[in-house]
Design a protein around this motif. Structure first.
Motif, PDB file in Angstrom:
ATOM      1  N   SER A 143       0.831  -1.202   0.000  1.00 12.10           N
ATOM      2  CA  SER A 143       0.000   0.000   0.000  1.00 12.10           C
ATOM      3  C   SER A 143       0.867   1.255   0.000  1.00 12.10           C
ATOM      4  O   SER A 143       2.033   1.230   0.414  1.00 12.10           O
ATOM      5  CB  SER A 143      -0.919   0.019   1.226  1.00 12.10           C
ATOM      6  OG  SER A 143      -0.166   0.209   2.412  1.00 12.10           O
ATOM      7  N   HIS A 189      -3.552  13.123   5.146  1.00 12.24           N
ATOM      8  CA  HIS A 189      -2.296  12.614   4.606  1.00 12.24           C
ATOM      9  C   HIS A 189      -2.173  11.110   4.865  1.00 12.24           C
ATOM     10  O   HIS A 189      -2.994  10.485   5.537  1.00 12.24           O
ATOM     11  CB  HIS A 189      -1.125  13.366   5.263  1.00 12.24           C
ATOM     12  CG  HIS A 189       0.137  13.344   4.443  1.00 12.24           C
ATOM     13  ND1 HIS A 189       0.230  12.745   3.223  1.00 12.24           N
ATOM     14  CD2 HIS A 189       1.384  13.862   4.707  1.00 12.24           C
ATOM     15  CE1 HIS A 189       1.458  12.878   2.746  1.00 12.24           C
ATOM     16  NE2 HIS A 189       2.179  13.556   3.642  1.00 12.24           N
ATOM     17  N   LEU A 190      -1.102  10.485   4.343  1.00 11.70           N
ATOM     18  CA  LEU A 190      -0.901   9.045   4.472  1.00 11.70           C
ATOM     19  C   LEU A 190      -0.603   8.605   5.895  1.00 11.70           C
ATOM     20  O   LEU A 190      -0.771   7.429   6.233  1.00 11.70           O
ATOM     21  CB  LEU A 190       0.245   8.598   3.547  1.00 11.70           C
ATOM     22  CG  LEU A 190      -0.021   8.766   2.041  1.00 11.70           C
ATOM     23  CD1 LEU A 190       1.248   8.495   1.258  1.00 11.70           C
ATOM     24  CD2 LEU A 190      -1.137   7.839   1.583  1.00 11.70           C
ATOM     25  N   ASP A 191      -0.119   9.525   6.735  1.00  7.24           N
ATOM     26  CA  ASP A 191       0.177   9.175   8.130  1.00  7.24           C
ATOM     27  C   ASP A 191      -0.918   9.669   9.072  1.00  7.24           C
ATOM     28  O   ASP A 191      -0.677   9.885  10.260  1.00  7.24           O
ATOM     29  CB  ASP A 191       1.531   9.744   8.551  1.00  7.24           C
ATOM     30  CG  ASP A 191       1.610  11.254   8.353  1.00  7.24           C
ATOM     31  OD1 ASP A 191       0.602  11.855   7.937  1.00  7.24           O
ATOM     32  OD2 ASP A 191       2.684  11.823   8.619  1.00  7.24           O
ATOM     33  N   TYR A 223       5.074   4.962   2.377  1.00  9.51           N
ATOM     34  CA  TYR A 223       5.343   6.243   3.047  1.00  9.51           C
ATOM     35  C   TYR A 223       6.041   6.024   4.392  1.00  9.51           C
ATOM     36  O   TYR A 223       7.005   6.709   4.729  1.00  9.51           O
ATOM     37  CB  TYR A 223       4.037   7.005   3.250  1.00  9.51           C
ATOM     38  CG  TYR A 223       4.210   8.348   3.918  1.00  9.51           C
ATOM     39  CD1 TYR A 223       4.598   9.464   3.185  1.00  9.51           C
ATOM     40  CD2 TYR A 223       3.991   8.496   5.285  1.00  9.51           C
ATOM     41  CE1 TYR A 223       4.771  10.690   3.793  1.00  9.51           C
ATOM     42  CE2 TYR A 223       4.160   9.722   5.900  1.00  9.51           C
ATOM     43  CZ  TYR A 223       4.548  10.818   5.153  1.00  9.51           C
ATOM     44  OH  TYR A 223       4.718  12.037   5.770  1.00  9.51           O
ATOM     45  N   HIS A 254      -4.311   3.728  -4.925  1.00  9.56           N
ATOM     46  CA  HIS A 254      -4.752   4.412  -3.710  1.00  9.56           C
ATOM     47  C   HIS A 254      -6.048   5.177  -3.971  1.00  9.56           C
ATOM     48  O   HIS A 254      -6.260   5.710  -5.063  1.00  9.56           O
ATOM     49  CB  HIS A 254      -3.667   5.368  -3.204  1.00  9.56           C
ATOM     50  CG  HIS A 254      -3.855   5.778  -1.784  1.00  9.56           C
ATOM     51  ND1 HIS A 254      -4.582   6.888  -1.421  1.00  9.56           N
ATOM     52  CD2 HIS A 254      -3.411   5.219  -0.629  1.00  9.56           C
ATOM     53  CE1 HIS A 254      -4.573   7.008  -0.102  1.00  9.56           C
ATOM     54  NE2 HIS A 254      -3.871   6.009   0.401  1.00  9.56           N
ATOM     55  N   GLU A 292       0.486   3.752   1.923  1.00  9.81           N
ATOM     56  CA  GLU A 292       0.767   4.090   3.324  1.00  9.81           C
ATOM     57  C   GLU A 292       2.020   3.376   3.815  1.00  9.81           C
ATOM     58  O   GLU A 292       2.861   3.960   4.500  1.00  9.81           O
ATOM     59  CB  GLU A 292      -0.426   3.703   4.214  1.00  9.81           C
ATOM     60  CG  GLU A 292      -1.606   4.647   4.132  1.00  9.81           C
ATOM     61  CD  GLU A 292      -2.527   4.345   2.962  1.00  9.81           C
ATOM     62  OE1 GLU A 292      -3.554   5.021   2.810  1.00  9.81           O
ATOM     63  OE2 GLU A 292      -2.209   3.417   2.171  1.00  9.81           O
TER      64      GLU A 292
END
Length: 320
Positions: free
Chosen positions: A126, A290-292, A131, A259, A128
């Motif tokens: 993924s 965001h991704l985090d 990242y 995504h 995520e």
């Protein structure tokens, strides 16, 4: 019920074929379509690769079972291991270029010490995880040398070199065609191309004379932050084992999953935001997850109207 029959059709065998029938079909097809024998026919090279891929899957009992139940999709999702290079598979059967170099006009390339096949997998990750970075535990099945018989296939001294072909697995035959004599290669009927003979009662009980057994192995694949799709993670010597050759490798190719919110282009993330006309003309704020799990605030300043398709740059990239 077999889900797909493509590999069987490539080899020209029935879905109920035996291991011996698979070997016979592959060897006939490989000799006919080998690139060295068909230098001016690019279609033959593709056929040669297809034959090798089909045999590599169907000759492995575990992979054949997965293919019969789930088709190519099941193999691609990591259930059945990867593939051997077509030339390497051919060399494994025929012992390199020495036996066929003259017939093919130049022979096969020298690849150094013989090595077992490389197991290749696609590891889907993924955005995520790319990242943040992660360590994936991935299980695979590989062949290891049978400990019960030390890779002999049977009792000590029971495995004999086939007297019919002197261990080559193939016989040179001659046929009279009018005033000419034709020489051609055929699979040795005494050993079915194995190059060895062994009495059934002397076969190893653990590996049934195959010299290897299947073992489950768990590998820890490090997915580095910001890794690109297509990048490969290699594990040297962790692949299949075979008597008399170097252990093969395991290769995982990273593939990024699609995504829902972001599109990735190299080290940049793109987000498609729909805003109302008032915000576009008079300014305002856009909030993006965001991704985090952080929320980013993008400011649209008054007096700087946004037009459709315009990009607003936010400092930082996916590896920050």
């Amino acid at each position: 019920m077999v889900k797909e029959t493509k590999y069987y059709e490539i080899l020209g065998v029935d879905i109920t074929c035996t291991e011996a029938q698979l070997k016979t079909a592959y060897k006939k097809g490989a000799l006919k379509h080998h690139p060295d024998k068909n230098a001016h026919n690019p279609d033959a090279a593709e056929k040669f690769k297809d034959l090798s891929k089909a045999y590599e899957v169907l000759s492995d009992p575990q992979k054949r079972q997965i293919y019969d139940q789930y088709g190519e999709e099941g193999l691609e999702q990591g259930a059945g291991g990867g593939g051997m290079a077509a030339e390497d598979l051919f060399a494994q059967f025929f012992g390199g270029g020495s036996a066929f170099g003259g017939m093919f006009g130049g022979g096969m390339r020298d690849t150094g010490p013989k090595k077992a096949r490389t197991i290749s997998h696609v590891h889907k990750v993924s955005l995520e995880d790319i990242y943040r970075g992660k360590i994936s535990k991935l299980a695979l099945q590989k062949s290891v040398i049978c400990a019960a018989c030390d890779g002999r296939g049977g009792k000590e001294g029971a495995v004999k070199t086939c007297p019919g072909c002197n261990g080559a697995g193939m016989k040179t035959m001659m046929r009279q065609m009018g005033p000419m004599i034709q020489r051609f290669q055929s699979i040795c009927p005494d050993c079915q191309g194995e190059g060895e003979t062994i009495r059934e009662r002397d076969r190893c009980k653990k590996c049934a004379g195959k010299k290897t057994v299947v073992e489950r192995k768990v590998l820890h694949v490090h997915v580095d932050r910001g890794v690109q799709s297509g990048q490969k993670v290699e594990f040297r010597g962790e692949g299949d084992q075979m008597p008399g050759v170097l252990p093969g490798d395991v290769v995982f190719e990273i593939e990024q999953k699609p995504h829902a919110r972001f599109q990735r282009k190299q080290d940049d993330l793109f987000y498609h935001a729909e805003i109302d006309l008032l915000t576009a003309l008079a300014g305002g704020q856009i909030y993006i997850e965001h991704l985090d799990d952080r929320w980013l605030t993008v400011n649209i300043f008054p007096g700087e109207p946004i037009t459709p398709g315009e990009c607003v740059h936010v400092d930082g990239n996916i590896t920050d």
